[in-house]
Design a protein around this motif. Sequence first.
Motif, PDB file in Angstrom:
ATOM      1  N   THR A   1     -31.259  29.601  16.932  1.00  0.00           N
ATOM      2  CA  THR A   1     -30.395  28.673  18.049  1.00  0.00           C
ATOM      3  C   THR A   1     -30.899  27.924  17.862  1.00  0.00           C
ATOM      4  N   MET A   2     -31.572  27.649  18.022  1.00  0.00           N
ATOM      5  CA  MET A   2     -31.826  25.509  18.432  1.00  0.00           C
ATOM      6  C   MET A   2     -31.238  24.965  17.309  1.00  0.00           C
ATOM      7  N   LYS A   3     -30.849  25.305  15.933  1.00  0.00           N
ATOM      8  CA  LYS A   3     -30.303  24.282  15.342  1.00  0.00           C
ATOM      9  C   LYS A   3     -28.929  25.011  14.095  1.00  0.00           C
ATOM     10  N   THR A   4     -29.350  26.412  14.540  1.00  0.00           N
ATOM     11  CA  THR A   4     -27.673  26.643  13.853  1.00  0.00           C
ATOM     12  C   THR A   4     -26.716  27.825  14.776  1.00  0.00           C
TER      13      THR A   4
ATOM     14  N   GLU B   1     -26.764  31.266  17.543  1.00  0.00           N
ATOM     15  CA  GLU B   1     -27.331  31.707  18.355  1.00  0.00           C
ATOM     16  C   GLU B   1     -27.592  33.257  18.314  1.00  0.00           C
TER      17      GLU B   1
ATOM     18  N   LYS C   1     -20.221  35.556  17.514  1.00  0.00           N
ATOM     19  CA  LYS C   1     -19.134  34.061  17.899  1.00  0.00           C
ATOM     20  C   LYS C   1     -19.414  32.810  17.556  1.00  0.00           C
TER      21      LYS C   1
ATOM     22  N   THR D   1     -18.254  31.811  13.899  1.00  0.00           N
ATOM     23  CA  THR D   1     -16.529  31.962  13.851  1.00  0.00           C
ATOM     24  C   THR D   1     -16.601  30.640  12.322  1.00  0.00           C
ATOM     25  N   HIS D   2     -16.782  30.273  12.523  1.00  0.00           N
ATOM     26  CA  HIS D   2     -17.152  28.950  11.823  1.00  0.00           C
ATOM     27  C   HIS D   2     -17.892  29.068  10.659  1.00  0.00           C
TER      28      HIS D   2
ATOM     29  N   ASP E   1     -16.827  13.584  11.334  1.00  0.00           N
ATOM     30  CA  ASP E   1     -17.350  14.419  12.036  1.00  0.00           C
ATOM     31  C   ASP E   1     -18.247  16.076  11.983  1.00  0.00           C
ATOM     32  N   ASP E   2     -17.730  16.390  11.325  1.00  0.00           N
ATOM     33  CA  ASP E   2     -18.410  17.569  10.457  1.00  0.00           C
ATOM     34  C   ASP E   2     -19.639  17.268  10.158  1.00  0.00           C
TER      35      ASP E   2
ATOM     36  N   VAL F   1     -21.655  14.514  10.752  1.00  0.00           N
ATOM     37  CA  VAL F   1     -22.410  13.924  11.981  1.00  0.00           C
ATOM     38  C   VAL F   1     -23.260  15.671  12.637  1.00  0.00           C
ATOM     39  N   GLU F   2     -22.084  16.513  12.378  1.00  0.00           N
ATOM     40  CA  GLU F   2     -21.971  17.868  14.002  1.00  0.00           C
ATOM     41  C   GLU F   2     -24.089  18.018  12.383  1.00  0.00           C
TER      42      GLU F   2
ATOM     43  N   ARG G   1     -27.156  18.494  14.862  1.00  0.00           N
ATOM     44  CA  ARG G   1     -27.886  19.859  14.801  1.00  0.00           C
ATOM     45  C   ARG G   1     -29.776  19.944  13.934  1.00  0.00           C
TER      46      ARG G   1
ATOM     47  N   TYR H   1     -30.654  18.153  19.110  1.00  0.00           N
ATOM     48  CA  TYR H   1     -29.692  17.715  19.576  1.00  0.00           C
ATOM     49  C   TYR H   1     -30.902  17.134  21.078  1.00  0.00           C
ATOM     50  N   ASN H   2     -31.853  18.115  21.447  1.00  0.00           N
ATOM     51  CA  ASN H   2     -32.950  17.841  22.704  1.00  0.00           C
ATOM     52  C   ASN H   2     -33.285  15.908  22.639  1.00  0.00           C
TER      53      ASN H   2
ATOM     54  N   PRO I   1      -9.838  32.499  13.749  1.00  0.00           N
ATOM     55  CA  PRO I   1     -11.012  33.865  14.137  1.00  0.00           C
ATOM     56  C   PRO I   1     -11.276  33.715  15.120  1.00  0.00           C
TER      57      PRO I   1
ATOM     58  N   MET J   1     -13.028  35.264  20.072  1.00  0.00           N
ATOM     59  CA  MET J   1     -13.720  35.057  21.267  1.00  0.00           C
ATOM     60  C   MET J   1     -13.864  35.105  22.646  1.00  0.00           C
TER      61      MET J   1
ATOM     62  N   ILE K   1     -24.914  13.797  26.927  1.00  0.00           N
ATOM     63  CA  ILE K   1     -26.154  14.506  27.149  1.00  0.00           C
ATOM     64  C   ILE K   1     -26.282  13.868  28.561  1.00  0.00           C
TER      65      ILE K   1
ATOM     66  N   LEU L   1     -30.318  22.573  24.781  1.00  0.00           N
ATOM     67  CA  LEU L   1     -29.571  21.908  23.954  1.00  0.00           C
ATOM     68  C   LEU L   1     -29.337  22.742  22.900  1.00  0.00           C
ATOM     69  N   ARG L   2     -28.216  22.906  21.911  1.00  0.00           N
ATOM     70  CA  ARG L   2     -28.122  23.906  20.755  1.00  0.00           C
ATOM     71  C   ARG L   2     -26.298  23.981  20.447  1.00  0.00           C
ATOM     72  N   PRO L   3     -26.745  24.162  19.193  1.00  0.00           N
ATOM     73  CA  PRO L   3     -25.352  23.722  18.117  1.00  0.00           C
ATOM     74  C   PRO L   3     -24.862  25.000  18.918  1.00  0.00           C
TER      75      PRO L   3
ATOM     76  N   TYR M   1     -20.338  26.377  18.879  1.00  0.00           N
ATOM     77  CA  TYR M   1     -19.217  26.250  18.013  1.00  0.00           C
ATOM     78  C   TYR M   1     -18.272  26.500  19.151  1.00  0.00           C
TER      79      TYR M   1
ATOM     80  N   GLU N   1     -16.434  18.195  17.728  1.00  0.00           N
ATOM     81  CA  GLU N   1     -17.302  18.444  16.622  1.00  0.00           C
ATOM     82  C   GLU N   1     -17.291  17.137  16.570  1.00  0.00           C
ATOM     83  N   PRO N   2     -19.285  16.867  16.788  1.00  0.00           N
ATOM     84  CA  PRO N   2     -19.619  18.006  16.996  1.00  0.00           C
ATOM     85  C   PRO N   2     -20.003  19.198  18.220  1.00  0.00           C
TER      86      PRO N   2
END
Lengths: 685, 340
Positions: A30-33, A35, A61, A64-65, A362-363, A365-366, A370, A374-375, B152, B156, B227, B246-248, B250, B255-256
């Motif tokens: 949940t925290m890294k990838t 939910e 959901k 999705t990506h 930018d992708d 960076v995510e 993660r 982010y914390n 897709p 959502m 933040i 805070l968590r990832p 989509y 982005e992010p």
Amino acid sequence: MKFSYRWLAELVPGLADDSPGPLELARLITMKTAECEGVEPASHLDLHGLAPDYIIDIDNKSLTHRPDLWGHIGMAREVAAITGGSLVDPVKVSLLPTGQPEIRVRIADHELCPRYSALVMEGVQVDLSPVWLQNRLESIGINAINNIVDVTNLILAELPQPMHAFDADKLTGDTIHVRLARRHERLRALNGETYDLTEEDLVIADASGPVALAGVIGGAETAISEGSRRVVLESANFNAARVRLTSARLKLRTDASVRFEKALDPENTVRGLARAVELFQEVCPSARPVGGFADDRGVLRPVGPILLPVNFVSRKLGTRVTLQRVVAILRALGFTVSEPQAETLIVTVPSWRATKDISLRDDLVEEIGRMIGYNEIPPVAPKVSCVVPPANPMRLFLRSVRQQLASQGFTEVYNYSFVNEAEAERFSLSISEHIAIRNPIGSELTHLRRSLLPGLFKNIVDNVRHSPAFRIFEVGQEIHGNASSLPNEITRGAAAIYDAHGDEQDFFELKRVLECVFPSSCLSAAEARPFEHPTRTAYIHWRGTVIGRIFELHPLLLQREGVEGRAVLFETDLDLAQRLTASRLLRYTPVRKYPTSGFDLSVISDIRMPADKIQDALAQLAGSHLASIEFIRQYDGPPLLPGQKSVSYHIEAGALDHTLSAEEVAEIRNQIIEGMRGRGFELRV
Amino acid sequence: MLDAKLEELRRATLAGFASAVSLEQLEESRVAALGRKGTLAQISKEFGKLRPEERAQLGKLLNSVKQDLESDYGDKKRGFEQAELAHRLANEWIDVTLPARGVRVGSLHPITQLQSEIEDLFTSLGFAILYGPEVETEEHNFDALNIPATHPARDMQDTFWLSDGNLLRTHTSPVQVRGMRELKPPLRMIAPGRVFRNEEVDASHEHTFYQLEGMMVDREVSIANLIYFMKILLSSIFKRDAIVRLRPGYFPFVEPGFELDIHCLICDGAGCPVCKQSGWVELLPCGLVHPNVLRMSDIDPEEWSGFAFGLGLTRLAMMRYGIDDIRQLQGGDLRFLTQF
């Protein structure tokens, strides 16, 4: 998407029962990838580990990506990166047979089907799967059917690569065609339904016609059955948008279609076949591949390498990240990272992330953000220029309207933006003039409101059970259809006073409230609409413009709902009213230096003569010496004639440069009296 | 002889004053002694018959008697007046706990109150406040936010489609697009408003709810900046340190992208219907603005960057006031609404 903890543990061998354990792993995911929605003990025992299993349920959901995360390998790769473990790839591509394929594949358009791989197996014996396979599928919510179908489903949930098995002996001809459906073609599907196809649907066809809807569902005629001996295994890659289109049109979402519409990795088609060969050796040992595998592929366009300056990552995250950390994270996730030159990395995206997900720096960076978490990023105030933000005068106006009404005893309600035919017609609005919702939730909420009145009416009827008298208001958008582009949205302010023992004073009370909200507003009688009291309806004038209406609700409306008492309402156009406030520049008038003199006058008129007409006439006749005029009272009854009334005013007169003498005051008074008589009014003097 | 009369007058009148039990009796005694036809006046008439030396001597006495009487009268009169005032005021006792007349003050909807507060906070931080339309074009609601028709992510957000080809906005994010196109960078804006999703209503789901979109575009905007603003926002709303994570997450337009969850304040993390038993409530999807989104609004992502967030105003109101049934907010029940 459900993931089996033990299955993940097979792919990431370091994962033990208690370290990190299913709950902690779910939290890390949940925290890294993505939910996690919950962790439950699996319904079936895991026979590989001979131990109870746990199911980690991930919110679709949040996937999705991520086409790769629709299979256990993808999630296992994340888990390996998060926990520092290593990933075992269960696919042995070396198992693929070589040689001339037994079946031919023709793809009409590689845009719609980038790749189609197929393999014929013979000596098949359809039977139940071994219990471990049944358990594994049932645990993640897939029904076990038979050994052949179960193998394809296992691969769907593992790589993820949806596959299909045709009964080879039921196919006509020696070629599989991937093409758009032709007009009037139909397909009876595995679920028993028959679908009429359009020229937009991609199908798998043999010489006789469609045998499957590409990426969605197989056909019934060519499905494998107990007696099947030869099967054609399809392992293909279809265009995501096309699958989505067909699946949405037919309202048919399958385990295959939800995966294909995320844009799956085309490299997996042959990997899927290799995995199937291996699994068949175990669950259907009599089966053997015939010939080599067919593989029709277009030119796959891989995402070019991404140049990633390390300081770009630090700038975007707002915290300093070292080059070593960036490289380690990207490599753990399967990216190829070249040796850096001048702090800029050349990053190659792995095929399973390259279909849609990652193409920009930018992708990346995510990915780094993660995995760091982010914390872990400390908050930093931005350095930006100090400027006054653009004004929003409507906001301040609406706030003052709301506060005025609340301070006058009104409670704010929020009603839905929806209305149905009965509600609209109660307020003389034709439903055909409303914008309709094409997919309403129920028959109650079918159109968009053009008036706040139906909502307030409902509030009144609902609340009378609990309260004999109340005041409510709403500020909201009315939506008026407009032939061109967007509808006209009007911000309306509407209020109601309800009183079970109400009388005409409620009208004047609401009028007083109006004067608080819109100071110096006035009313003029208006022709009533059918839902309004025919003789208690008026326009609201403010600053020279009609901004709305005030009326008593027609008594029948409440009666029909079994509600006693009266309701008085107003509705105003707040967009219009706000514009009237915009250009007002207030100028001060000097306070009088000399005293004024007062006298009262009573004017007799027809009982329906509006008092403001009388007052206007008095004021006009008083001329430039008028300091103020104030209503005292109205009277009808003896000694006046029936149909007459007497309206009394107090007038103050004065001059700016001296004190008026008694003679001057008398002259002004006479001037008014004679002037009024000249206009046909009697005066009681 | 006259001096004896004066002394007698003094004595008798003072005795009369002393025995008066009301202002009226006091007045009677005063009139009898000091009135125009009173004893003192009669005595002074007899002065004419006296010799000048006697007149001067008796005159002194007369004045002294008169002064004594007037002074004593004044004291007694004030005493009566004070007693009378005290008596009257004592009888004017009111029960201050009786209810006042007239209408009671009404109330603003909890969402209105919360929205005003957040608007004020962001105004003070230099953010513009924009209001966008509830009916939006498909372009603004989806395409310009990097969600093309085939994406897709459209699944959502269950969308209400309209007969005129438009839709009810599924989020306040289209106001970002309007903001970027109207304000031009650098910009800071928030956009509160009503949004719609086509879903069945229950205690924790509504088809109509409220969001507050926020966006900042400037030369250098980072996740650390985002933040920072989120912490300011939450500490200002809850007046204490809210527990967040805070968590990832989509969202195609960032982005992010990530999700900010708040520790459920209804059940304190123990699990309840509002937090779907998880102890956490999703409150704030946010992230850095996707370069495609900037580009679609004619902003060069090489030159500018930004963050965006979408605060769930409805969720926040539920958290803040401990509302465990979302339907209350639009139920129009005065027993609920008058509590705010």
